[in-house]
Write a protein that holds these residues in place. Structure first.
Motif, short mmCIF file in Angstrom:
data_model
loop_
_atom_site.label_atom_id
_atom_site.label_comp_id
_atom_site.label_asym_id
_atom_site.label_seq_id
_atom_site.Cartn_x
_atom_site.Cartn_y
_atom_site.Cartn_z
N PRO A 69 0.86 -1.22 -0.30
CA PRO A 69 0.28 0.11 0.54
C PRO A 69 0.85 0.61 -0.28
N ASP A 70 0.33 2.69 -0.33
CA ASP A 70 1.24 3.24 -1.08
C ASP A 70 1.86 4.13 0.75
N GLY A 71 1.56 3.91 1.13
CA GLY A 71 1.06 4.62 3.23
C GLY A 71 2.54 3.75 3.32
N ALA A 93 4.44 2.23 1.04
CA ALA A 93 5.60 2.32 -0.03
C ALA A 93 6.37 3.36 0.10
N ASN A 94 5.82 4.54 0.49
CA ASN A 94 6.54 5.59 0.15
C ASN A 94 7.28 6.08 1.68
N PHE A 95 6.68 5.95 2.69
CA PHE A 95 7.49 6.07 4.01
C PHE A 95 7.82 5.15 4.72
N LEU A 96 8.37 3.39 4.35
CA LEU A 96 8.77 3.04 4.75
C LEU A 96 10.05 2.48 4.16
N LEU A 97 9.30 1.86 2.35
CA LEU A 97 10.30 1.04 1.91
C LEU A 97 11.13 1.64 1.69
N PRO A 98 11.17 2.76 1.73
CA PRO A 98 13.04 3.20 -0.37
C PRO A 98 13.84 3.18 1.70
N GLN A 143 -3.76 12.51 0.22
CA GLN A 143 -4.36 12.81 1.91
C GLN A 143 -3.84 13.51 2.57
N PHE A 144 -2.33 12.35 3.01
CA PHE A 144 -0.83 13.00 3.93
C PHE A 144 -0.58 14.48 3.27
N ASN A 145 -0.25 14.77 1.96
CA ASN A 145 -0.22 16.12 1.40
C ASN A 145 -1.22 16.71 1.81
N ALA A 146 -2.36 16.51 1.47
CA ALA A 146 -3.16 17.42 1.43
C ALA A 146 -3.53 18.00 2.94
N ILE A 147 -3.02 17.08 4.01
CA ILE A 147 -3.10 17.28 5.39
C ILE A 147 -2.33 18.43 5.97
N ARG A 148 -1.30 17.93 5.51
CA ARG A 148 0.58 18.73 5.44
C ARG A 148 0.31 20.28 4.62
N ALA A 149 -0.73 20.72 3.39
CA ALA A 149 -1.53 21.49 2.94
C ALA A 149 -2.09 22.80 3.44
N GLY A 150 -2.56 22.02 4.71
CA GLY A 150 -3.77 22.60 5.48
C GLY A 150 -5.03 22.31 4.96
N GLY A 208 -7.12 14.77 9.18
CA GLY A 208 -7.51 13.65 8.62
C GLY A 208 -6.40 13.03 8.99
N VAL A 209 -6.21 11.57 9.01
CA VAL A 209 -5.66 10.39 9.96
C VAL A 209 -4.35 10.13 8.52
N VAL A 210 -2.80 10.01 10.14
CA VAL A 210 -1.83 10.36 9.89
C VAL A 210 -1.42 8.55 10.53
N HIS A 211 -0.60 8.20 9.83
CA HIS A 211 0.61 7.33 9.94
C HIS A 211 1.55 8.12 10.52
N GLY A 212 1.82 7.46 12.25
CA GLY A 212 2.29 7.86 12.95
C GLY A 212 4.41 7.70 12.95
#
Length: 299
Positions: free
Chosen positions: A100-102, A104-109, A225-232, A236-240
């Motif tokens: 899942p992209d969460g 893949a984006n924040f852990l797997l790299p 979703q994460f980028n939208a929340i970060r943009a204000g 929303g719900v964010v992974h720790g």
């Protein structure tokens, strides 16, 4: 006549991709050549292996029976190559992970980067898609899921680790909007979450679990979703484990409102016989556990 391994590889490609053109791209040959090879193979086997339709090539009953033996032959061939290559050393070849992209984006790299440095001859492919992967069609060699498959047909499932999720918003959003002291107060705020009819796993239905049904800005991608929340744009719900990458995000209602989910490693059952896959799976699982613990500690 006993089919040769090249014919078997063509059969497996068409069986998994259900298309001559897709199989051709995978095998790096012309689709017409794939079609001729399949026709010749069916003649050798004395039975139609595929039924052609507008949707593509579907396995017949005979094709389904052959697929089981073809996959076993593939596993045996892979195992033989590994043994002859002396896989006790560094890992090599290509391994594709679906996630899942969460994750893949924040852990797997980070995790895959470390594995790659230790195994310079290994090519790691990360497929980030907001949906469940079909391992039987070899969309990936292994997949990371947020729940264990209910029907474990020829699959093995191993829990990797738990992780936390929190309600969060950008500091700028919170300054401009009414103070939030309870979940009830969120009803007057803009909520960000998944498109309801595109939630591919019940474990991702975060807002419903919190009793928050309305979504003002929705996406099937957790990264959007994460980028939208970060943009204000809202709350929303964010992974720790994603929080450290956005220092201007703030937890809403602190640690009082949090969710716990788990990552699972899903593999082909037959791959358990392959030392190469086992070693990679072990390194991947250990790396993910360490990375989640590190990032959640840094929130």
């Amino acid at each position: 006549m006993t089919p040769n391994w090249d014919d078997m590889k063509v059969f497996l490609a068409v069986a998994r991709l259900e298309s001559l053109s897709a199989a051709g791209r995978d095998l790096k040959v012309d689709p017409a050549t794939v079609g001729r090879r399949i026709a010749r193979f069916e003649e050798q086997m004395g039975a139609p292996l595929f039924a052609k339709s507008p949707q593509g090539y579907a396995l017949t009953d005979a094709g389904q029976r052959l697929l089981i033996h073809a996959e076993r032959a593939e596993q045996a061939m892979t195992g033989a190559v590994e043994e002859l290559a002396g896989q006790a050393g560094n890992l090599s070849g290509t391994i594709r992970i679906g996630a899942p992209d969460g994750c893949a984006n924040f852990l797997l790299p980070q995790v895959c980067s470390r594995i790659g440095k230790e195994n310079p001859d290994l090519e790691i492919q990360i497929v980030a898609l907001p949906r469940v992967f079909n391992l039987s069609k070899r969309e990936a060699d292994m997949a990371i899921g947020v729940s264990a498959p209910e029907a474990g047909n020829r699959l093995t499932v191993q829990k990797i680790t738990d992780y936390k999720l929190y309600l969060a918003a950008a500091r700028a959003y919170l300054i401009k909007h009414p103070r939030i002291q309870s979940l009830k107060d969120l009803r007057g705020h803009r909520m960000i979450g998944y498109i309801p009819d595109m939630i591919f796993d019940k474990e991702l239905d975060y807002l419903a679990e919190l009793g928050l049904e309305h979504v003002n800005l929705a996406s099937n991608s957790v990264s959007v979703q994460f980028n939208a929340i970060r943009a204000g744009a809202g709350i929303g719900v964010v992974h720790g484990f994603a929080m450290p990458t956005a220092p201007r995000l703030r937890k809403v209602l602190g640690d009082a409102v949090s969710l716990t989910r788990s990552f699972y490693l899903i593999r082909h059952a037959d791959d358990r016989r392959l030392e190469r896959m086992n070693r990679f799976a072990e390194a991947l699982s250990e790396g993910l556990r360490e990375e989640v613990a590190r990032l959640e500690q840094d929130q």
